[in-house]
Motif scaffolding. Structure first.
Motif, PDB file in Angstrom:
ATOM      1  N   ASN A  64       0.856  -1.185   0.000  1.00  0.00           N
ATOM      2  CA  ASN A  64       0.000   0.000   0.000  1.00  0.00           C
ATOM      3  C   ASN A  64       0.892   1.235   0.000  1.00  0.00           C
ATOM      4  O   ASN A  64       0.619   2.238  -0.637  1.00  0.00           O
ATOM      5  N   PHE A  65       2.013   1.152   0.752  1.00  0.00           N
ATOM      6  CA  PHE A  65       3.005   2.234   0.830  1.00  0.00           C
ATOM      7  C   PHE A  65       4.341   1.648   0.403  1.00  0.00           C
ATOM      8  O   PHE A  65       4.776   0.640   0.962  1.00  0.00           O
ATOM      9  N   GLN A  66       4.978   2.263  -0.567  1.00  0.00           N
ATOM     10  CA  GLN A  66       6.257   1.729  -1.048  1.00  0.00           C
ATOM     11  C   GLN A  66       7.334   2.015   0.014  1.00  0.00           C
ATOM     12  O   GLN A  66       7.365   3.095   0.606  1.00  0.00           O
ATOM     13  N   PRO A  67       8.231   1.054   0.278  1.00  0.00           N
ATOM     14  CA  PRO A  67       9.164   1.167   1.424  1.00  0.00           C
ATOM     15  C   PRO A  67      10.381   2.053   1.120  1.00  0.00           C
ATOM     16  O   PRO A  67      11.486   1.563   0.876  1.00  0.00           O
ATOM     17  N   TYR A  68      10.193   3.368   1.195  1.00  0.00           N
ATOM     18  CA  TYR A  68      11.268   4.323   0.875  1.00  0.00           C
ATOM     19  C   TYR A  68      12.479   4.162   1.794  1.00  0.00           C
ATOM     20  O   TYR A  68      13.624   4.208   1.341  1.00  0.00           O
ATOM     21  N   GLU A  69      12.227   3.937   3.108  1.00  0.00           N
ATOM     22  CA  GLU A  69      13.342   3.834   4.067  1.00  0.00           C
ATOM     23  C   GLU A  69      14.296   2.705   3.706  1.00  0.00           C
ATOM     24  O   GLU A  69      15.502   2.826   3.860  1.00  0.00           O
ATOM     25  N   LEU A  70      13.710   1.580   3.208  1.00  0.00           N
ATOM     26  CA  LEU A  70      14.560   0.432   2.845  1.00  0.00           C
ATOM     27  C   LEU A  70      15.471   0.812   1.693  1.00  0.00           C
ATOM     28  O   LEU A  70      16.675   0.532   1.704  1.00  0.00           O
ATOM     29  N   ALA A  71      14.875   1.461   0.678  1.00  0.00           N
ATOM     30  CA  ALA A  71      15.657   1.852  -0.497  1.00  0.00           C
ATOM     31  C   ALA A  71      16.715   2.882  -0.110  1.00  0.00           C
ATOM     32  O   ALA A  71      17.852   2.845  -0.599  1.00  0.00           O
ATOM     33  N   LEU A  72      16.347   3.786   0.808  1.00  0.00           N
ATOM     34  CA  LEU A  72      17.292   4.829   1.233  1.00  0.00           C
ATOM     35  C   LEU A  72      18.455   4.216   2.013  1.00  0.00           C
ATOM     36  O   LEU A  72      19.628   4.519   1.749  1.00  0.00           O
ATOM     37  N   SER A  73      18.152   3.310   2.958  1.00  0.00           N
ATOM     38  CA  SER A  73      19.271   2.749   3.737  1.00  0.00           C
ATOM     39  C   SER A  73      20.170   1.899   2.844  1.00  0.00           C
ATOM     40  O   SER A  73      21.399   1.905   3.007  1.00  0.00           O
ATOM     41  N   THR A  74      19.577   1.213   1.873  1.00  0.00           N
ATOM     42  CA  THR A  74      20.403   0.438   0.930  1.00  0.00           C
ATOM     43  C   THR A  74      21.309   1.377   0.129  1.00  0.00           C
ATOM     44  O   THR A  74      22.496   1.098  -0.073  1.00  0.00           O
ATOM     45  N   LYS A  75      20.735   2.506  -0.288  1.00  0.00           N
ATOM     46  CA  LYS A  75      21.537   3.475  -1.066  1.00  0.00           C
ATOM     47  C   LYS A  75      22.678   4.041  -0.220  1.00  0.00           C
ATOM     48  O   LYS A  75      23.812   4.177  -0.694  1.00  0.00           O
ATOM     49  N   ILE A  76      22.397   4.323   1.053  1.00  0.00           N
ATOM     50  CA  ILE A  76      23.461   4.859   1.932  1.00  0.00           C
ATOM     51  C   ILE A  76      24.588   3.827   2.057  1.00  0.00           C
ATOM     52  O   ILE A  76      25.779   4.157   1.962  1.00  0.00           O
ATOM     53  N   VAL A  77      24.214   2.546   2.217  1.00  0.00           N
ATOM     54  CA  VAL A  77      25.222   1.480   2.335  1.00  0.00           C
ATOM     55  C   VAL A  77      26.045   1.404   1.050  1.00  0.00           C
ATOM     56  O   VAL A  77      27.283   1.383   1.076  1.00  0.00           O
ATOM     57  N   ASP A  78      25.369   1.407  -0.093  1.00  0.00           N
ATOM     58  CA  ASP A  78      26.079   1.293  -1.387  1.00  0.00           C
ATOM     59  C   ASP A  78      27.052   2.448  -1.596  1.00  0.00           C
ATOM     60  O   ASP A  78      28.211   2.247  -1.952  1.00  0.00           O
ATOM     61  N   VAL A  79      26.550   3.674  -1.375  1.00  0.00           N
ATOM     62  CA  VAL A  79      27.400   4.858  -1.612  1.00  0.00           C
ATOM     63  C   VAL A  79      28.569   4.855  -0.621  1.00  0.00           C
ATOM     64  O   VAL A  79      29.701   5.183  -0.984  1.00  0.00           O
ATOM     65  N   SER A  80      28.326   4.430   0.606  1.00  0.00           N
ATOM     66  CA  SER A  80      29.394   4.404   1.622  1.00  0.00           C
ATOM     67  C   SER A  80      30.493   3.428   1.239  1.00  0.00           C
ATOM     68  O   SER A  80      31.678   3.758   1.297  1.00  0.00           O
ATOM     69  N   THR A  81      30.089   2.216   0.866  1.00  0.00           N
ATOM     70  CA  THR A  81      31.115   1.199   0.590  1.00  0.00           C
ATOM     71  C   THR A  81      31.898   1.537  -0.680  1.00  0.00           C
ATOM     72  O   THR A  81      33.108   1.346  -0.730  1.00  0.00           O
ATOM     73  N   LYS A  82      31.212   2.090  -1.677  1.00  0.00           N
ATOM     74  CA  LYS A  82      31.914   2.388  -2.945  1.00  0.00           C
ATOM     75  C   LYS A  82      32.826   3.597  -2.827  1.00  0.00           C
ATOM     76  O   LYS A  82      33.745   3.767  -3.619  1.00  0.00           O
ATOM     77  N   ASN A  83      32.553   4.484  -1.876  1.00  0.00           N
ATOM     78  CA  ASN A  83      33.285   5.761  -1.857  1.00  0.00           C
ATOM     79  C   ASN A  83      34.036   6.041  -0.550  1.00  0.00           C
ATOM     80  O   ASN A  83      34.484   7.156  -0.330  1.00  0.00           O
TER      81      ASN A  83
END
Ligand code: GMT
Length: 368
Positions: A64-83
């Protein structure tokens, strides 16, 4: 340092402040990775130290509500590890601080330390955050942030009161790039012989738009003025309807702009009758453009707009008091000029060059 900034990308003080902070940090030699669901409106990525990463939330019909927090925390992890990021600075607690905490926990499993700086901006505490449906999660993410800052003393006190937390909160006020406003003031060609009164906001109920239009109506019967309204939001149509019904002359709805300084430099008085306002960045931008300020006395506004010096502060719904304040300023050229000058001098205390180092100082505590 390599810093992630998470913010809202739309017109609104927190996103604008976060963007200006990122620009300045990059000028100071840091590398800044912005994460948001869209490119922030004032973000310029033509700088080799600035990157933008969009959070994509794929649609799935079960939710009913798309899980923005999940996508955001995944993005933070990805950007952190790559950079090899040193820290994440989130602007607006909901849901950014919560998502950052999840990212921190995930990174810990890879033995990566990602400290969190959370800046509280206002409605994340005073309107939305304290709602019983969110309160526990917001308190938790404030308590778990490594450093918490707030944009005014009033917001710091509200946070301690509403969330019954002893968390140390450092007040770092909002700021303006005075040089940008100065340059615009030099270029500004004031055309109208009448006084210009400006309001800038997101036209949400907290901005007290109905009161604003009633004040315009009454003052327009005493003085011929130009009324400029900048921004868009839920109560914009109500404002337009009321203006039409009351037949108020010379009201201009100018919509959203990325270059508010180009409008404010023509203006004499800025009005902000908010019911809730933790700082009032739009008022500070007006002060940097030499406007006297007529505002409510709510939240952090009296910390910025000094009553009887840079303008007047009024009870938020006291229409007569706003009209009286405007009348005083419009009918007394000397007083108006003095307040405009005082306003500009007060804005100097919030210059970007002095405030951004306060954030850098906090960052240094977290990065060894
Ligand atoms: O509701 C808004 O006005 C937008 C909100 C935001 O998140 O952008 O503004 C808040 O943060 C600004 C930047 O720190 C402050 O200048 C505003 O006072 C604050 N708004 C409120 O407290 C209502």
């Amino acid at each position: 340092m390599k810093i992630i900034i998470v913010c809202y990308p739309t017109f609104g003080g927190s996103g604008i402040l976060a963007t200006e902070l990122g620009h300045k940090l990059s000028k100071n030699g840091h590398v800044v990775h912005f994460i948001a669901y869209e490119k922030p409106v004032r973000l310029e990525v033509n700088d080799e130290n600035i990157f933008f990463h969009k959070v994509n939330v794929p649609f799935y019909p079960l939710f009913n509500f798309q899980p923005y927090e999940l996508a955001l925390s995944t993005k933070i992890v990805d950007v952190s590890t790559k950079n090899q990021i040193d820290l994440v600075h989130v602007h607006y607690a909901i849901p950014h601080a919560y998502a950052a905490y999840m990212a921190q926990k995930m990174l810990k499993t890879q033995k990566i330390n990602l400290p969190i700086v959370t800046t509280l901006h206002g409605t994340d505490i005073t309107l939305v955050g304290k709602h019983p449906f969110y309160k526990k999660a917001v308190k938790f993410s404030i308590d778990k942030s490594n450093i918490v800052t707030s944009v005014s003393k009033s917001l710091k006190n509200d946070t301690h009161d509403f969330f019954e937390t002893n968390k140390k909160i450092k007040v770092i006020p909002n700021f303006v790039d005075l040089e940008k406003f100065n340059n615009q003031l030099k270029l500004c060609n004031k055309v109208s012989q009448y006084k210009t009164i400006t309001h800038v906001s997101n036209f949400r109920p907290a901005k007290n738009i109905r009161t604003l239009i009633k004040v315009f109506n009454l003052i327009s019967k005493k003085h011929k003025c130009i009324f400029n309204l900048i921004g868009e939001g839920p109560e914009l149509d109500i404002a337009k309807e009321m203006t039409k019904e009351l037949k108020i002359p010379n009201v201009y709805f100018l919509g959203n702009t990325n270059e508010v300084e180009k409008e404010l430099c023509h203006s004499d008085i800025f009005i902000l009758p908010s019911k809730v306002e933790s700082f009032g960045l739009a008022a500070l931008e007006a002060m940097a453009s030499k406007n006297a300020i007529v505002s409510s006395n709510r939240g952090g506004l009296p910390e910025l707009n000094l009553n009887n010096k840079t303008g007047f502060t009024c009870d938020y719904n006291d229409i007569d008091s706003y009209v009286d304040a405007l009348d005083k300023l419009i009918s007394n050229e000397k007083l108006l000029e003095k307040f405009k000058e005082n306003s500009y001098n007060r804005a100097k205390k919030f210059n970007i060059n002095d405030i951004v180092p306060m954030y850098e100082y906090e960052y240094m505590k977290l990065v060894k």
